[in-house]
Design a protein around this motif. Structure first.
Motif, PDB file in Angstrom:
ATOM      1  N   SER A  75     -98.073 -54.516   3.529  1.00  0.00           N
ATOM      2  CA  SER A  75     -96.722 -54.880   4.310  1.00  0.00           C
ATOM      3  C   SER A  75     -95.536 -53.611   4.223  1.00  0.00           C
ATOM      4  O   SER A  75     -94.759 -53.724   4.933  1.00  0.00           O
ATOM      5  N   ASP A  76     -95.913 -52.795   3.150  1.00  0.00           N
ATOM      6  CA  ASP A  76     -94.819 -51.710   2.924  1.00  0.00           C
ATOM      7  C   ASP A  76     -94.707 -50.976   4.239  1.00  0.00           C
ATOM      8  O   ASP A  76     -93.868 -50.191   4.454  1.00  0.00           O
ATOM      9  N   VAL A  77     -95.827 -50.961   5.024  1.00  0.00           N
ATOM     10  CA  VAL A  77     -95.881 -50.246   6.218  1.00  0.00           C
ATOM     11  C   VAL A  77     -94.643 -50.637   7.130  1.00  0.00           C
ATOM     12  O   VAL A  77     -94.124 -49.669   8.061  1.00  0.00           O
ATOM     13  N   ALA A  78     -94.164 -51.677   7.035  1.00  0.00           N
ATOM     14  CA  ALA A  78     -92.794 -52.307   7.848  1.00  0.00           C
ATOM     15  C   ALA A  78     -91.517 -52.030   7.116  1.00  0.00           C
ATOM     16  O   ALA A  78     -90.638 -52.134   7.833  1.00  0.00           O
ATOM     17  N   ALA A  85     -93.920 -46.674   5.479  1.00  0.00           N
ATOM     18  CA  ALA A  85     -93.414 -46.973   6.772  1.00  0.00           C
ATOM     19  C   ALA A  85     -93.045 -45.434   7.468  1.00  0.00           C
ATOM     20  O   ALA A  85     -93.657 -45.549   8.862  1.00  0.00           O
ATOM     21  N   GLY A  86     -92.878 -44.637   6.728  1.00  0.00           N
ATOM     22  CA  GLY A  86     -92.672 -43.184   7.615  1.00  0.00           C
ATOM     23  C   GLY A  86     -94.151 -42.796   8.020  1.00  0.00           C
ATOM     24  O   GLY A  86     -94.019 -41.986   9.179  1.00  0.00           O
ATOM     25  N   GLU A 120     -98.169 -57.199  14.140  1.00  0.00           N
ATOM     26  CA  GLU A 120     -97.776 -58.413  13.092  1.00  0.00           C
ATOM     27  C   GLU A 120     -96.789 -58.003  12.147  1.00  0.00           C
ATOM     28  O   GLU A 120     -95.774 -58.656  11.889  1.00  0.00           O
ATOM     29  N   LEU A 121     -97.094 -56.934  11.768  1.00  0.00           N
ATOM     30  CA  LEU A 121     -96.167 -56.709  10.682  1.00  0.00           C
ATOM     31  C   LEU A 121     -94.931 -56.016  11.050  1.00  0.00           C
ATOM     32  O   LEU A 121     -93.700 -55.884  10.480  1.00  0.00           O
TER      33      LEU A 121
END
Length: 136
Positions: A75-78, A85-86, A120-121
């Protein structure tokens, strides 16, 4: 790639920057090993950019790289406070590219699963990547 020394894994991760613009198909086995290795975290985003710029068919590598990226970062991607996220916008664009390249139903399904997970994220830019693909 699997060395216990993180400095060596970082050095291996630098390989990806030297691949930009080159055909990656001949290196598919090596790159699959890199993606599965602890060195992968040091190879991104350069490997993702190299995959995006590759002049040949790389949908299988995109599938591996995107799944591994999400497995590592979750979930760190969001979360815009994280480096993941970058880098996530590369994943969105790569998945769209992979979908355009493949005719394999299992690969299409796997890549669509990644897009679903990104949506979703709430990953920034995924909607733009999908919209851009729809216009082509």
């Amino acid at each position: 790639m699997h060395d216990d020394d993180d400095e060596i894994r970082k050095a291996v991760g630098q390989l990806a920057i030297h691949l930009r613009g080159h055909n990656l198909r001949p290196l598919a086995s090596l790159l699959a090993d890199l993606i599965a290795s602890p060195s992968y975290v040091h190879a991104t985003p350069q490997l993702l950019i190299s995959l995006q710029d590759a002049p040949d068919k790389v949908d299988d590598l995109v599938d591996l790289a995107a799944h591994r990226f999400l497995d590592i970062h979750g979930s760190d991607v969001a979360d815009i406070r994280t480096g993941a996220a970058g880098d996530a916008h590369y994943i969105s664009e790569l998945v769209v590219r992979g979908l355009a390249q493949t005719r394999d139903r299992k690969r299409v399904s796997a890549l669509l699963d990644i897009l679903d997970r990104l949506v979703e994220l709430g990953v920034y830019g995924v909607d733009r990547a999908i919209e851009h693909a729809e216009r082509r």
